[in-house]
Write a protein that holds these residues in place. Sequence first.
Motif: not given
Length: 465
Positions: A165-174, A240-259
């Motif tokens: 999984a990639d929990v912030a997958c963008g264009t799915a590069g990982f 619900l149902g979210e459980e992954y064995d390998c996560i590769l991810t690059n979450p957004p930098f800065g405050s984008r998406g924070s509320i």
Amino acid sequence: MDITNKLWNFCHILRHDGMDYADYVEQLTYLLFLKMADEGSIEVPADCHWRDMLTLSGKALTDYYDTALNILRGEPGILGQIFQEPISKIKNAASLKKIVEGIEEIGWTKLGKDVQGEAFEGLLERTANEGKKGAGQFFTPRPLIQAIVNVMQPNPLEGRRSKIADVACGTAGFLTVAAEWSRLHSGAVKQADKDYIRRSAYYGQELVVRPFRLGLMSMFLHDIEANISLKDSIYDGDLLGEEYDCILTNPPFGSRGSIGIPKLRNFPVETSNIQINFIQHIYEVLSEHGRAAIVLPDSALTDAKAREVWQILITENLCRVHTILKLPRGTFTPYANGVRACVVFLQKGSGTKSLWVYDSRSNVPGITKKSRPLDYGQHFAAFVEAYGSDPNGKGKRTQSERFRKFTLADIAANNYSLDFSWIEDNSLINDGELQKPITYIEDTLSELDSLNSIIASIKDLLEGN
């Protein structure tokens, strides 16, 4: 024939329609998928056929295209996902006609999946490199992805069937590189396992519809029907149902998406800092003994709230935080200039015994867009070798000038900041001469990023009171 160049050259046709590069790639995605669906195994509704578009011109063509987008948005499955919230931005009939004929001339559906996937990834990379107006904020540089995938070894058939999984997958590069790695290292695969890999092994979440669409398309071109959701990983309380064995991810930098502080989540450390919340989220959705590689700004190693999270994960034996890779300056040039970043590698469900840090930054010339681009061999090959053959970092390791081991006592003495430095960094001065002004500007931006993180921490404290 260079398919990427051929497709990229079509974008010049659309400049008169006022489109930027990201708009162009999105419109091209619509057209390419329409052609593949119509000529492949996906059933396409009436008035949405590629072969009909080939016969039309003028207003009849643009009207047909607009109608097709509106019909396809309501279709189930991947059709409805690819065409979710579609907007036709090609208003010039002559331009649309040229692109339709150009795609037909290439013979897109006759190309192999590997050629299609490589061509589309090339388009995404070029779009990212067009600066902040491109898709850079949703794109992780391929050399970095390759290095992370090589050490993490994301095998969907490892042990039992695994979920990548990639929990912030963008264009799915990982995810696309992970799928490529699996194909190269899986050997002979049974048909049942092939079906699992194609439909049930790869997962992603993305907040923004455009990269969500592009990520689905990229995976489809790699013959993977990925389970990518258009959702907010942090503020959506339904796991619900979210459980992954390998996560590769690059979450957004800065405050984008924070509320603000995510009220629907029961994170042990309350904060509005998006990167720190991603660390907590990743811990929650990892399976027991699952592993993760997380690209983070350096501030996510040092900020007060970050140190609270690391202290909990380490002292309560929740995670083995075993390796950190300090990335070269400018790794995310041109779309995140000045941000110092790293990769944290961890495994859930076992205690931290020691932390290894690889410094690929000190005394390494900063990355630039053209003269000093990021390169796997130059910047990451030595780290991959030093990391060892065990994806969980348990293999034999040797300390070196750039690779150091720190004990639990070292971490505690550092007040659970995971930022360790031991190399005298002279990279700001080159042979006694001053660097170019852009270097100092980028460093200033990095300092401002750190200050913003400190201010966000103070804000959290005030909100807590």
